[in-house]
Design a protein around this motif. Structure first.
Motif, mmCIF file in Angstrom:
data_model
loop_
_atom_site.group_PDB
_atom_site.id
_atom_site.type_symbol
_atom_site.label_atom_id
_atom_site.label_comp_id
_atom_site.label_asym_id
_atom_site.label_seq_id
_atom_site.Cartn_x
_atom_site.Cartn_y
_atom_site.Cartn_z
ATOM 1 N N GLU A 1 0.430 -1.220 0.191
ATOM 2 C CA GLU A 1 -0.117 0.221 -0.123
ATOM 3 C C GLU A 1 0.348 1.562 -0.163
ATOM 4 O O GLU A 1 0.482 2.088 -0.634
ATOM 5 C CB GLU A 1 -0.589 -0.039 0.817
ATOM 6 C CG GLU A 1 -2.169 1.042 1.354
ATOM 7 C CD GLU A 1 -2.854 1.150 2.422
ATOM 8 O OE1 GLU A 1 -3.554 1.883 2.144
ATOM 9 O OE2 GLU A 1 -2.295 0.017 2.921
ATOM 10 N N GLU A 2 1.863 0.965 0.793
ATOM 11 C CA GLU A 2 2.517 2.052 0.771
ATOM 12 C C GLU A 2 2.974 2.883 -1.268
ATOM 13 O O GLU A 2 3.995 4.172 -0.844
ATOM 14 C CB GLU A 2 4.168 1.862 1.842
ATOM 15 C CG GLU A 2 3.548 1.842 3.124
ATOM 16 C CD GLU A 2 2.964 0.149 3.281
ATOM 17 O OE1 GLU A 2 3.343 -0.442 2.531
ATOM 18 O OE2 GLU A 2 2.724 0.512 4.253
ATOM 19 N N PRO B 1 -0.034 6.153 -3.562
ATOM 20 C CA PRO B 1 0.086 7.808 -3.682
ATOM 21 C C PRO B 1 -1.190 8.122 -1.717
ATOM 22 O O PRO B 1 -2.013 7.798 -2.154
ATOM 23 C CB PRO B 1 -1.205 8.299 -4.594
ATOM 24 C CG PRO B 1 -0.354 8.143 -5.838
ATOM 25 C CD PRO B 1 -0.353 6.449 -5.547
ATOM 26 N N GLU B 2 -0.774 8.624 -0.897
ATOM 27 C CA GLU B 2 -1.424 8.781 -0.293
ATOM 28 C C GLU B 2 -2.458 9.738 -0.614
ATOM 29 O O GLU B 2 -2.903 10.796 -0.896
ATOM 30 C CB GLU B 2 -1.027 9.456 1.398
ATOM 31 C CG GLU B 2 0.530 8.956 1.900
ATOM 32 C CD GLU B 2 1.460 9.403 2.861
ATOM 33 O OE1 GLU B 2 0.676 10.260 3.537
ATOM 34 O OE2 GLU B 2 2.200 9.591 3.344
ATOM 35 N N ILE B 3 -3.712 9.200 -0.026
ATOM 36 C CA ILE B 3 -4.956 10.121 0.262
ATOM 37 C C ILE B 3 -5.457 10.196 1.875
ATOM 38 O O ILE B 3 -5.714 9.373 2.261
ATOM 39 C CB ILE B 3 -6.172 8.663 -0.110
ATOM 40 C CG1 ILE B 3 -5.329 8.559 -1.614
ATOM 41 C CG2 ILE B 3 -7.565 9.164 0.095
ATOM 42 C CD1 ILE B 3 -5.983 7.795 -2.620
ATOM 43 N N ASP B 4 -5.903 11.171 1.712
ATOM 44 C CA ASP B 4 -6.634 11.717 2.934
ATOM 45 C C ASP B 4 -8.290 11.730 2.920
ATOM 46 O O ASP B 4 -8.879 12.744 1.856
ATOM 47 C CB ASP B 4 -6.150 12.991 3.039
ATOM 48 C CG ASP B 4 -7.531 13.583 4.380
ATOM 49 O OD1 ASP B 4 -7.998 12.739 5.257
ATOM 50 O OD2 ASP B 4 -6.935 15.344 5.097
#
Length: 416
Positions: A261-262, A265-268
């Motif tokens: 998962e890392e 892209p990070e998702i908020d």
């Protein structure tokens, strides 16, 4: 149908530039427009005035609110008349076609069923097959254990705008049970995970879903993996045909599967807005020098293929490539030869390479065939925001890649 996201600050369903200038003026589209389902628009006046004809599937901002906007003079009657005309004109244009197909016996449903089965068979993608665990040898396998509650459920897609109402659905369990085999089929819905763990490398996992599924926690503990996507009403039969070898799988991944998962892209998830960057999918992993678990365009077969003798050339308008594909195994099967193009000398930043052409070929065991691929240079154009137009770079050199997936190790490259 307009998208949920914003373009140049305006929601696509409220974007006059997209709905009028591009869609109607530049592309000459004369049908009607709808928004994406539920909250595809947020403003009555902005969406109606920009040319959105129908809010789907319920009216948060149209209906009474649209009537009130007309009464208050915020939306003109001419705007409503133009939308109504587009809707009615489209319905009338297709009225004869619709009525003809309503007549009893006018539709050959058998052909539709055959097509559904063919699509499911050809789309199924074999991701892993250690020690040739698949196809299942009916003469050696006297017992087959099917685990998982969804094996016995109708699962042909998401709800909402993609929902369909099939006259019947062949489940995966039904497909396996009804396949002409002497093996005993045992079904367990899977309440206890310990039953699955005992199988270890003998396990075959069939994934059903509409997008990428992370599998880093268990991928190395199973012997074979099939991605069935949403295989439709004949899906269970198609899966069984692949499992038992009636069909040689030839599907390819339409997305990349990262290792963890890392790598994504990070998702908020609590954010009210989120910006999509230029790079995504395999182009993002390439830029980050991250190797995926399974690359875009990847898919195995029960046979093997080789590519040889790649050539690449160009003329004033197009980039070309050719390669000799050969079936080096013992099964008849299909391979998808893929052409990617890069533009390292471009005036603007580009992905290392992007898919521009592909060709699916079927080869008998031992057969070989020359495959030719082409990419018009205009398809490599970039959008110049200052000039508000696409710009094609005809004078620069290009990198032409040919292979069987987007993974760099799977590609030949020539500069032309």
């Amino acid at each position: 149908m307009s998208a949920y996201n914003r373009y140049q600050g305006a929601m696509c369903g409220e974007n006059e530039y997209l709905l009028r200038q591009v869609l109607r003026n530049e592309w000459d589209f004369d049908g009607f427009t709808i928004c994406d389902f539920v909250w595809g628009v947020k403003d009555t006046v902005a969406s109606a005035s920009s040319g959105l004809d129908i809010e789907m599937p319920i009216t948060h901002f149209y209906g009474e609110k649209l009537l009130e906007a007309v009464r208050e003079g915020e939306v003109t009657e001419q705007t409503i008349d133009e939308s109504a005309l587009r809707i009615i004109r489209t319905l009338l244009a297709h009225e004869h076609f619709i009525e003809e197909h309503k007549k009893e016996g006018s539709c050959d449903y058998r052909k539709h069923q055959e097509l559904a089965l063919q699509c499911a068979r050809e789309g199924i993608t074999l991701l892993k097959n250690e020690d040739q665990l698949l196809p299942i040898d009916c003469k050696k396998r006297k017992k087959i254990v099917v685990l998982g509650s969804y094996a016995d459920r109708e699962n042909i897609g998401d709800r909402g705008s993609s929902q369909v109402y099939a006259p019947y659905v062949v489940t995966i369990l039904q497909g396996i049970t009804e396949y002409p085999s002497d093996a005993e089929v045992i079904y367990y819905s899977g309440e206890s995970a310990s039953h699955c763990r005992r199988l270890a490398k003998e396990a075959v996992v069939v994934l059903v879903g509409g997008s990428m599924i992370l599998m880093d926690e268990w991928e190395d503990q199973v012997g074979a993996i099939l991605m069935a996507y949403y295989p439709g009403m004949e899906g269970g039969k198609a899966v069984a045909d692949v499992l038992f070898g009636k069909t040689n799988p030839g599907g390819k991944l339409p997305f990349v599967i990262p290792k963890k998962e890392e790598d994504l892209p990070e998702i908020d998830w609590d954010a009210e807005e989120f910006r999509y960057d230029y790079y995504h999918g395999y182009t993002l992993l390439n830029k980050s020098h991250v190797k995926p678990l399974y690359p875009f365009g990847y898919g195995l077969s029960y046979t093997t293929f080789t590519l040889a003798g790649m050539k690449a050339w160009r003329d004033e308008e197009n980039l070309y490539a050719s390669v000799i594909a050969k079936n080096t195994g013992k099964w008849e099967g299909s391979e998808v030869v893929q052409m990617y193009v890069g533009a390292a000398d471009s005036k603007v930043e580009r992905p290392e390479y992007v898919l521009k052409d592909f060709q699916k070929i079927r080869l008998d065991a031992g057969e070989e065939k020359e495959v030719k691929l082409v990419c018009p240079i205009r398809e490599m154009a970039y959008f110049d925001e200052g000039r508000n137009e696409f710009v094609a770079e005809f004078s620069i050199p290009y990198e032409v890649y040919v292979g069987t997936s987007s993974l760099r190790e799977d590609l030949w490259v020539r500069k032309v």
